[in-house]
Scaffold this motif. Structure first.
Motif, PDB file in Angstrom:
ATOM      1  N   VAL A 106       0.834  -1.206   0.000  1.00 57.79           N
ATOM      2  CA  VAL A 106       0.000   0.000   0.000  1.00 57.79           C
ATOM      3  C   VAL A 106       0.870   1.257   0.000  1.00 57.79           C
ATOM      4  O   VAL A 106       0.559   2.253  -0.662  1.00 57.79           O
ATOM      5  CB  VAL A 106      -0.946  -0.011   1.225  1.00 57.79           C
ATOM      6  CG1 VAL A 106      -1.653   1.335   1.362  1.00 57.79           C
ATOM      7  CG2 VAL A 106      -1.967  -1.124   1.086  1.00 57.79           C
TER       8      VAL A 106
ATOM      9  N   ARG B  37      -2.947   3.481   6.660  1.00 56.32           N
ATOM     10  CA  ARG B  37      -2.438   3.594   5.292  1.00 56.32           C
ATOM     11  C   ARG B  37      -3.519   3.210   4.294  1.00 56.32           C
ATOM     12  O   ARG B  37      -4.308   2.301   4.538  1.00 56.32           O
ATOM     13  CB  ARG B  37      -1.243   2.674   5.087  1.00 56.32           C
ATOM     14  CG  ARG B  37       0.059   3.157   5.664  1.00 56.32           C
ATOM     15  CD  ARG B  37       1.211   2.256   5.238  1.00 56.32           C
ATOM     16  NE  ARG B  37       2.505   2.738   5.727  1.00 56.32           N
ATOM     17  CZ  ARG B  37       3.676   2.201   5.398  1.00 56.32           C
ATOM     18  NH1 ARG B  37       3.705   1.174   4.554  1.00 56.32           N
ATOM     19  NH2 ARG B  37       4.793   2.680   5.888  1.00 56.32           N
ATOM     20  N   SER B  38      -3.524   3.924   3.176  1.00 54.79           N
ATOM     21  CA  SER B  38      -4.399   3.602   2.057  1.00 54.79           C
ATOM     22  C   SER B  38      -3.810   4.254   0.803  1.00 54.79           C
ATOM     23  O   SER B  38      -2.956   5.147   0.896  1.00 54.79           O
ATOM     24  CB  SER B  38      -5.824   4.097   2.297  1.00 54.79           C
ATOM     25  OG  SER B  38      -6.653   3.813   1.190  1.00 54.79           O
ATOM     26  N   LYS B  39      -4.255   3.824  -0.348  1.00 55.25           N
ATOM     27  CA  LYS B  39      -3.800   4.448  -1.592  1.00 55.25           C
ATOM     28  C   LYS B  39      -4.637   5.676  -1.934  1.00 55.25           C
ATOM     29  O   LYS B  39      -4.420   6.313  -2.970  1.00 55.25           O
ATOM     30  CB  LYS B  39      -3.852   3.432  -2.727  1.00 55.25           C
ATOM     31  CG  LYS B  39      -2.816   2.314  -2.566  1.00 55.25           C
ATOM     32  CD  LYS B  39      -2.780   1.391  -3.761  1.00 55.25           C
ATOM     33  CE  LYS B  39      -1.696   0.334  -3.599  1.00 55.25           C
ATOM     34  NZ  LYS B  39      -1.615  -0.581  -4.768  1.00 55.25           N
TER      35      LYS B  39
ATOM     36  N   PRO C 177     -10.071   7.545   2.984  1.00 54.75           N
ATOM     37  CA  PRO C 177     -10.220   6.518   4.016  1.00 54.75           C
ATOM     38  C   PRO C 177      -9.364   6.772   5.242  1.00 54.75           C
ATOM     39  O   PRO C 177      -9.799   6.551   6.377  1.00 54.75           O
ATOM     40  CB  PRO C 177      -9.807   5.228   3.294  1.00 54.75           C
ATOM     41  CG  PRO C 177     -10.038   5.507   1.846  1.00 54.75           C
ATOM     42  CD  PRO C 177      -9.711   6.955   1.680  1.00 54.75           C
ATOM     43  N   VAL C 178      -8.118   7.258   5.037  1.00 56.33           N
ATOM     44  CA  VAL C 178      -7.231   7.540   6.161  1.00 56.33           C
ATOM     45  C   VAL C 178      -7.794   8.683   7.004  1.00 56.33           C
ATOM     46  O   VAL C 178      -7.816   8.619   8.239  1.00 56.33           O
ATOM     47  CB  VAL C 178      -5.822   7.884   5.643  1.00 56.33           C
ATOM     48  CG1 VAL C 178      -4.919   8.303   6.803  1.00 56.33           C
ATOM     49  CG2 VAL C 178      -5.227   6.694   4.912  1.00 56.33           C
TER      50      VAL C 178
ATOM     51  N   VAL D 259     -11.600  -2.841   3.456  1.00 57.90           N
ATOM     52  CA  VAL D 259     -11.789  -2.134   2.188  1.00 57.90           C
ATOM     53  C   VAL D 259     -12.823  -1.039   2.430  1.00 57.90           C
ATOM     54  O   VAL D 259     -13.939  -1.327   2.892  1.00 57.90           O
ATOM     55  CB  VAL D 259     -12.267  -3.087   1.081  1.00 57.90           C
ATOM     56  CG1 VAL D 259     -12.554  -2.309  -0.204  1.00 57.90           C
ATOM     57  CG2 VAL D 259     -11.226  -4.168   0.822  1.00 57.90           C
TER      58      VAL D 259
ATOM     59  N   HIS E  89     -11.415   0.868  -1.870  1.00 58.47           N
ATOM     60  CA  HIS E  89     -10.085   1.336  -1.493  1.00 58.47           C
ATOM     61  C   HIS E  89      -9.560   0.501  -0.332  1.00 58.47           C
ATOM     62  O   HIS E  89     -10.176   0.463   0.742  1.00 58.47           O
ATOM     63  CB  HIS E  89     -10.125   2.821  -1.090  1.00 58.47           C
ATOM     64  CG  HIS E  89     -10.789   3.698  -2.116  1.00 58.47           C
ATOM     65  ND1 HIS E  89     -10.305   3.834  -3.406  1.00 58.47           N
ATOM     66  CD2 HIS E  89     -11.901   4.480  -2.039  1.00 58.47           C
ATOM     67  CE1 HIS E  89     -11.079   4.668  -4.079  1.00 58.47           C
ATOM     68  NE2 HIS E  89     -12.062   5.069  -3.276  1.00 58.47           N
ATOM     69  N   ASP E  90      -8.393  -0.134  -0.516  1.00 56.99           N
ATOM     70  CA  ASP E  90      -7.752  -0.893   0.558  1.00 56.99           C
ATOM     71  C   ASP E  90      -7.395   0.042   1.708  1.00 56.99           C
ATOM     72  O   ASP E  90      -6.917   1.163   1.499  1.00 56.99           O
ATOM     73  CB  ASP E  90      -6.496  -1.596   0.060  1.00 56.99           C
ATOM     74  CG  ASP E  90      -6.826  -2.832  -0.748  1.00 56.99           C
ATOM     75  OD1 ASP E  90      -5.942  -3.322  -1.470  1.00 56.99           O
ATOM     76  OD2 ASP E  90      -7.972  -3.300  -0.662  1.00 56.99           O
ATOM     77  N   LEU E  91      -7.600  -0.460   2.938  1.00 61.71           N
ATOM     78  CA  LEU E  91      -7.333   0.336   4.130  1.00 61.71           C
ATOM     79  C   LEU E  91      -6.680  -0.559   5.170  1.00 61.71           C
ATOM     80  O   LEU E  91      -7.189  -1.629   5.488  1.00 61.71           O
ATOM     81  CB  LEU E  91      -8.639   0.929   4.680  1.00 61.71           C
ATOM     82  CG  LEU E  91      -8.547   1.723   5.982  1.00 61.71           C
ATOM     83  CD1 LEU E  91      -7.661   2.954   5.803  1.00 61.71           C
ATOM     84  CD2 LEU E  91      -9.945   2.131   6.452  1.00 61.71           C
TER      85      LEU E  91
END
Length: 794
Positions: A699, A779-781, A785-786, A753, A758-760
């Motif tokens: 990530v 962390r996230s892309k 979300p962060v 997610v 979005h991955d979290l």
């Protein structure tokens, strides 16, 4: 007038039954006597006896024949000499709900016989003309009968409850689907103090479930564990268990009385014949697996066999004593068995020492067993050396392990054995034989063992293509489990296996390295339950532009008390930019019908109500569903937490509960519901990351944020971990939700997610001093979300 038979006729049996030559058509012709004036009750009673005899002999009365006979019989109510010769439906229901308990039980049984005729006619109705005159009447009667029967099953008067249960058992033959709906009432009756009510309730439960072997096993385990008050129920349970034993060996030997065999076994233990000594100690060893306390009476005899010259007898004696002895005797027994352990075969050694740990009196430490008895590298639950390296004993050893976990009471042992079965079972010649034992753990055990069983099942599906369809079916059942861990594992493994790609199986199920290209192919996880909601919501025009359903709440949330006049449950559905609130409503008032039912919602934050989709009507005790569509905040996207005040609004129309007649004009009314909360967990879907460190690096730290918080109201690390997992709704990775004993610091790894795909990832470092201090790194892309996690935690 009856024919007079002479002695010769009597000897030939010709006069034994005066009704044996009756014909239905002739009897129905005689029934015209009901229309005579004045009526002759004695003659009518004789004709009624003939009709009842024909019915009991299996003669079928058609609808018209039964109707004409029935209305003709009502003339008998004009006679003062004839009391309760025949019942109408309404008189029976009056007797069922009356104050005289002597009439209520027989009324239930009579009503059941009427129901048989009604159901037979309803089932044949598709083949009859649409203008059938009794259709609406029969439907109303059936609905009333079902309501009366459910109330009667849990009646406080034993004779009424017993009559209802027996009648329900008879109705199973013609209306299984209807009676199956009464299972909750039958379960309540099964706990009755009355021995006949309990007996009849268990009989009904068994016949409802008899085609589901696992359900019958579960029922037997439940009632044998908690005990029964009815000797009749015990007899029936033994018969059911015996039937299961005939179909498949093993299962329910605990039902048998083992208290009368000790004298013979003790004599055999001191026999000069080695065969008899071996047979006795082997029997005691088997009994000790399930009844260790019962074998204690023979401990002295077993002690004498510890030094037996026959090593098999000595080993059996020691392993039996390990199950029944005290902690102080463990060291002494282990020293004795270690002196000749080298003389025992690997196969015998493996399963015998495992059984040492199964006693309910004392849990032997695994390190002590492995070091003293087998050596530091031989214990099969430690690193499975014996089973892995000895192909000849592998299947036998695994079979013994399967039998052992059927009655293992220790979570550590059960989960390790399940891991070993999942690792070695798929490599055997007949892997399918282990599935039953593993799935039994899903049905019968608590959540930790169930989770281990799900993982073991997935490994079979990942390595055996022929078994994959069956494994998928079993995992789909596990998706609806009550525990989050079990449900999430089943969901994840099901999603991986359905891809049918060896690379994904190797990386996510068998824990081998996975190429990056294969990882990217595993996208959003969807559950069977969520697929159902997706299909239901997509069928509503107002929701067709919302896009794919991201998440549905795992359990409906009650917005009313169960005893109130309206029972409301809410399920939250999250989309990319919207939320749909599904309200499942039940009207418990039989004198009202609700129409145009909606739940009005007022948010405290930036949420906006878009539309209400009403439930057109709520009849008595028939659930209905309405929806509220909400738009997520746009100006402050991080403000995801919100509290909604809820008000149910509807139009009330009064109705007569007896006739069903409804007032044409209604009036507007409203009902205040509990507040409904939306939290950050409603926007995050759980996802399992087997290798959290690799996922963390993948990530990257472009949008990483880190803050430190103080948890002033939390006193322990375990409480802090539980609160964080529940609040964020993310999946704990690498078993980081388990806090080691006597630790003042711990790191929790969470994966999920965020809506939109979005991955979290979240890493939470906890330190316990006088209070708990928490350092949260997310962390996230994507940045949103962060920010949402940090805003929510703060």
């Amino acid at each position: 007038m009856l024919k007079k038979f002479d002695k010769k006729d009597e000897e030939s049996g010709g006069g034994s039954n005066p009704f044996q030559h009756l014909e239905k058509s002739a009897v129905l012709q005689e029934a015209r006597v009901f229309n005579e004036t004045p009526i002759n009750p004695r003659k009518c009673a004789h004709i009624l006896t003939k009709i009842l005899y024909l019915i009991n002999q299996g003669e079928h009365l058609g609808v018209m024949e039964a109707t004409e006979s029935f209305f003709a019989m009502t003339k008998l109510f004009q006679s003062n000499d004839c009391i309760y010769i025949v019942y109408t439906f309404y008189s029976l229901t009056k007797d069922m709900t009356g104050k005289d308990d002597n009439y209520r039980g027989p009324a239930v049984r009579a009503l059941c016989k009427i129901t048989d005729v009604l159901l037979a006619d309803v089932l044949l109705r598709p083949f009859q003309p649409a203008s059938h005159a009794l259709s609406s009447l029969q439907t109303t009667m059936l609905q009333s009968i079902e309501r009366y029967m459910k109330q009667a099953i849990v009646d406080k008067v034993p004779s009424v409850s017993s009559s209802a249960l027996v009648s329900s058992l008879h109705l199973l033959k013609t209306s299984f689907d209807i009676v199956k709906r009464w299972v909750n009432e039958a379960q309540e009756a099964a706990s009755s103090d009355n021995i006949m009510v309990q007996y009849h309730a268990l009989g009904l439960l068994y016949h409802i479930r008899k085609n589901d072997r696992l359900a019958v096993n579960k029922m037997l385990n439940k009632f044998t564990r908690h005990g029964l008050k009815s000797p009749f129920a015990y007899c029936m349970m033994i018969r059911v268990a015996s039937k299961l034993l005939e179909e498949e060996a093993g299962g329910f030997a605990e039902l048998l009385d083992i208290g009368l065999v000790w004298f013979v076994l003790q004599l055999f233990c001191s026999s000069p014949k080695a065969a008899l000594r071996y047979a006795a100690v082997r029997t005691l060893n088997k009994v000790a697996m399930k009844h260790p306390s019962a074998v204690t009476a023979c401990n002295l005899d077993l002690e004498n066999l510890v030094t037996d010259s026959n090593r098999s007898i000595a080993t059996l004696a020691i392993t039996t004593l390990l199950k029944t002895g005290s902690e102080s005797s463990i060291d002494r027994l282990m020293k004795q068995i270690s002196s000749f352990m080298s003389e025992i075969s690997d196969e015998f050694k493996a399963w015998k020492i495992i059984l040492c740990c199964g006693g309910s009196g004392y849990q032997c430490p695994l390190s002590k067993i492995s070091t003293q008895a087998c050596g530091p590298h031989e214990f099969p639950l430690h690193n499975a050396t014996i089973i892995e390296e000895n192909a000849e004993s592998k299947e036998t050893g695994l079979s013994h392990l399967c039998e052992f976990i059927e009655d293992c009471e220790f979570t550590v042992l059960a989960t390790r054995i399940l891991h070993l079965l999942g690792q070695e079972g798929p490599k055997t010649n007949n892997p399918s034989k282990y599935i039953r034992f593993i799935y039994n753990r899903v049905v019968l055990e608590h959540e930790e063992v169930r989770a281990g069983a799900v993982s073991a099942l997935a490994k079979f599906g990942a390595q055996n293509e022929e078994m994959l369809p069956s494994i998928l079916v079993l995992l789909k059942r596990c998706v609806m489990d009550d525990d989050n861990e079990v449900r999430d594992r089943a969901t994840f493994y099901l999603s991986v296996l359905e891809q049918k790609q060896k690379a994904l199986n190797a990386g996510y199920i068998l824990n081998e390295n996975t190429p990056t290209s294969a990882v990217k192919q595993l996208e959003k996880i969807a559950t069977t339950r969520q697929d159902i909601f997706q299909e239901q919501l997509a069928a509503i025009p107002e929701f067709q532009g919302l896009g794919p359903l991201f998440k549905s709440s795992s359990e409906p949330e009650a917005l009313t008390e169960l005893e109130t006049e309206y029972v409301i449950y809410c399920t939250k559905h999250t989309f990319s930019n919207h939320m749909v609130f599904q309200f499942d409503c039940t009207n418990t008032l039989n004198d009202q019908i609700l129409e145009n039912v909606t739940v009005q919602m007022e948010p405290t934050e930036g949420y906006e109500v878009i539309a209400y989709i009403p439930a057109k009507s709520l009849l008595y005790n028939q659930p209905g569903t309405c929806y509220t569509l909400i738009a997520l905040p746009e100006e402050d996207a991080t403000a995801v937490a919100c509290t909604f005040s809820c008000m149910m609004k509807f139009t009330v129309k009064d109705c007569d509960p007896n006739t069903g007649d409804t007032e044409e004009e209604g009036y507007e009314d409203e009902y205040v519901l509990e507040d409904l909360e939306v939290t950050v967990a409603d926007h995050i879907q759980r996802v399992l990351k087997p290798n959290f460190a690799a996922a963390w690096e993948e990530v990257g730290d472009e949008f990483e944020k880190e803050e430190t918080f103080t948890l002033s109201t939390v006193k322990t690390l375990e409480e802090a971990v539980g609160n964080i997992v529940k609040f964020l709704g993310m999946q704990p990775c690498e078993r980081s939700d388990k806090v080691p004993d006597n630790k003042n610091s711990h790191t929790l790894y969470l994966a999920g997610v965020f809506r939109g795909g979005h991955d979290l990832l979240v890493r939470s470092r906890l330190v316990l001093t006088e209070i708990v201090t928490m350092q949260v790194t997310a962390r996230s892309k994507e940045e949103l979300p962060v920010d949402i996690v940090m805003a929510s935690v703060g």
